[in-house]
Design a protein around this motif. Structure first.
Motif: not given
Length: 167
Positions: A158-160, A145-147, A136-139, A129-131
């Motif tokens: 649902g993890d990316v 949100k990227w950890r 996308g990744e950069q956003g 959902d955050d992706f």
């Protein structure tokens, strides 16, 4: 003999998706057996398959359904088997991977390629959902949100995930 998970699938008439004496009896049996139950109308599913997206939404709404039976069946099948999905991405490609619930990051990496598991360094993870929300990744990175996660991280539905490894 080993105990296997059971999922009853009832092919019902178009008018019998929710109210049907036989479906009620089967629901009681499924509950007694500790099994799941999905009611599907093959006629409805066939009609849905012939419609465009707008037509599908309208047709399902007219029937009081939120989604096709096939979607419910797949979700129930994954649930009874204890599976879920994570995604991997690179530049312009996204792939879905199926793992058992409770799989750690290193084990999930091994589903993609055994070398990923052997040389696992870390997993870079964002929720689906955050992706999507952050485009996308950069956003997702810009939004915090990227950890980073280690090999013992339990991959969630649902993890990316971007796996870092060295072999």
């Amino acid at each position: 003999m080993t105990e296997k998970p059971v999922l009853y699938i009832a092919n019902v008439e178009e008018t019998g998706i929710t109210t049907n004496i036989w479906l009620e009896r089967l629901a009681r049996r499924a509950a007694t057996d500790g099994a799941g139950l999905i009611a599907i109308s093959a006629v409805i599913e066939t009609e849905i398959g012939e419609l465009d997206e707008a037509g599908k939404t309208e047709f399902l709404g007219d029937l009081g359904l939120s989604e096709p039976g096939l979607n419910r069946l797949v979700r129930a099948g994954y649930d009874v088997l204890g599976l879920h999905t994570f995604f991997s991405t690179k530049s312009d490609e996204v792939r879905a991977w199926t793992v058992k619930k409770g799989t750690c990051a290193a084990g999930a990496a091994g589903v993609i390629h055994t070398d990923f598991e052997k040389g696992f360094i870390r997993a870079e993870v964002v929720a689906y959902d955050d992706f999507i929300e952050h485009q996308g990744e950069q956003g997702a990175k810009n939004a915090g949100k990227w950890r980073l996660e280690g090999k013992d991280y339990i991959v969630r539905d649902g993890d990316v995930v971007l796996f870092r490894f060295n072999v």
